[in-house]
Write a protein that holds these residues in place. Structure first.
Motif, PDB file in Angstrom:
ATOM      1  N   UNK A 140       1.197  -3.815   9.480  1.00 40.99           N
ATOM      2  CA  UNK A 140       1.419  -4.152   8.068  1.00 40.99           C
ATOM      3  C   UNK A 140       2.893  -4.067   7.692  1.00 40.99           C
ATOM      4  N   UNK A 141       3.644  -3.266   8.436  1.00 42.95           N
ATOM      5  CA  UNK A 141       5.061  -3.090   8.145  1.00 42.95           C
ATOM      6  C   UNK A 141       5.305  -1.909   7.224  1.00 42.95           C
ATOM      7  N   UNK A 193       0.842  -1.196   0.000  1.00 43.91           N
ATOM      8  CA  UNK A 193       0.000   0.000   0.000  1.00 43.91           C
ATOM      9  C   UNK A 193       0.877   1.245   0.000  1.00 43.91           C
ATOM     10  N   UNK A 194       0.329   2.309  -0.575  1.00 43.10           N
ATOM     11  CA  UNK A 194       0.953   3.625  -0.528  1.00 43.10           C
ATOM     12  C   UNK A 194       0.102   4.472   0.394  1.00 43.10           C
ATOM     13  N   UNK A 195       0.682   4.959   1.474  1.00 45.52           N
ATOM     14  CA  UNK A 195      -0.063   5.725   2.468  1.00 45.52           C
ATOM     15  C   UNK A 195       0.456   7.152   2.516  1.00 45.52           C
ATOM     16  N   UNK A 196      -0.436   8.114   2.269  1.00 41.25           N
ATOM     17  CA  UNK A 196      -0.095   9.516   2.444  1.00 41.25           C
ATOM     18  C   UNK A 196      -0.586   9.935   3.818  1.00 41.25           C
ATOM     19  N   UNK A 197       0.340  10.320   4.688  1.00 44.97           N
ATOM     20  CA  UNK A 197       0.014  10.621   6.080  1.00 44.97           C
ATOM     21  C   UNK A 197       0.164  12.117   6.306  1.00 44.97           C
ATOM     22  N   UNK A 242       3.216   6.149  11.692  1.00 43.22           N
ATOM     23  CA  UNK A 242       4.171   5.230  11.085  1.00 43.22           C
ATOM     24  C   UNK A 242       4.526   4.094  12.043  1.00 43.22           C
ATOM     25  N   UNK A 243       4.724   4.412  13.306  1.00 42.13           N
ATOM     26  CA  UNK A 243       5.069   3.379  14.289  1.00 42.13           C
ATOM     27  C   UNK A 243       3.950   2.352  14.411  1.00 42.13           C
ATOM     28  N   UNK A 244       2.714   2.804  14.390  1.00 41.35           N
ATOM     29  CA  UNK A 244       1.584   1.884  14.496  1.00 41.35           C
ATOM     30  C   UNK A 244       1.443   1.018  13.246  1.00 41.35           C
ATOM     31  N   UNK A 245       1.619   1.624  12.080  1.00 43.30           N
ATOM     32  CA  UNK A 245       1.531   0.861  10.834  1.00 43.30           C
ATOM     33  C   UNK A 245       2.656  -0.166  10.761  1.00 43.30           C
ATOM     34  N   UNK A 263       4.183   0.380   2.361  1.00 46.57           N
ATOM     35  CA  UNK A 263       4.066  -0.656   3.382  1.00 46.57           C
ATOM     36  C   UNK A 263       4.760  -1.948   2.966  1.00 46.57           C
ATOM     37  N   UNK A 264       5.042  -2.773   3.957  1.00 50.98           N
ATOM     38  CA  UNK A 264       5.693  -4.045   3.680  1.00 50.98           C
ATOM     39  C   UNK A 264       4.771  -5.029   2.995  1.00 50.98           C
ATOM     40  N   UNK A 265       3.500  -5.014   3.377  1.00 56.01           N
ATOM     41  CA  UNK A 265       2.493  -5.897   2.789  1.00 56.01           C
ATOM     42  C   UNK A 265       1.281  -5.068   2.396  1.00 56.01           C
TER      43      UNK A 265
END
Length: 216
Positions: free
Chosen positions: A54-55, A34-38, A47-50, A70-72
């Motif tokens: 999911x990594x 996944x690509x996450x825009x925070x 970021x620490x929670x993700x 993300x890692x997965x």
């Protein structure tokens, strides 16, 4: 064509990552990751929670924006109830998905108002805590802005245009009411008032030309 915005409250890795914070996440799914825009606020906490669920494979930061790769894919960790319901009624999920305050916010597209209503009722029947934030008839679907502002969007300003624009922005020229005049800007950068106004106008024109298709 109809568009509805649904807010779903419930446990999810990305929803949980925003719970209790002022942060928000926009999600683009790429199947394998996944690509996450925070949002900038609380980005490190999100970021620490993700990372724990999911990594996080990679992090990109630019001018206060944070993008996580993300890692997965989240799909590998949890099923998405709304996607199965939408498929059943021929509706589409519009990306990006959004997460804020522990909730998931989805934009849904349908050819008929009835299909949207049926989706909503099916979600309720499945014990989903869902509310409809908006529902409207549309004649076009507007894309979202880029994740990170690409270099190609930023106009090529001359050194003098950049100096005038930067001083104007930093010293309240664009505030209401204005906190600085063009004469004061001119004195600060060492040019005449007319020259400062010309540099400012040219810089503004370049910015508008480069960004109008992104934001309007």
């Amino acid at each position: 064509m109809y568009e509805a915005t649904l807010r779903i409250t419930g446990r999810s890795a990305y929803a949980d990552a925003t719970a209790g914070t002022a942060a928000s996440i926009e999600l683009w799914c790429n199947r394998h990751c996944d690509l996450l825009h925070v949002s900038a606020e609380a980005a490190d906490e999100v970021e620490a929670r993700v990372s724990e669920t999911v990594g996080v494979r990679e992090r990109l930061r630019n001018r206060g924006e944070t993008v996580l790769v993300t890692g997965d894919c989240l799909r590998d960790h949890e099923a998405d109830l709304i996607e199965s319901v939408l498929d059943r009624h021929g509706c589409l999920l519009l990306y990006p998905l959004e997460y804020e305050g522990g909730d998931k916010i989805c934009r849904v597209l349908s050819l008929s108002a009835g299909a949207l209503t049926d989706c909503f009722h099916d979600l309720l029947a499945a014990d989903a805590a869902v509310t409809v934030e908006s529902k409207r008839k549309i004649d076009s679907v507007r894309p979202r802005s880029p994740l990170l502002a690409p270099h190609g969007v930023a106009p090529d300003l001359t050194d003098r245009q950049s100096a005038v624009l930067r001083y104007a922005a930093d010293n309240g020229y664009y505030e209401i009411p204005r906190a600085v005049t063009t004469a004061e800007i001119a004195d600060a950068v060492g040019v005449t008032r007319r020259t400062a106004e010309e540099h400012l106008r040219r810089a503004e024109n370049k910015l508008v030309d480069s960004l109008v298709d992104v934001v309007a």
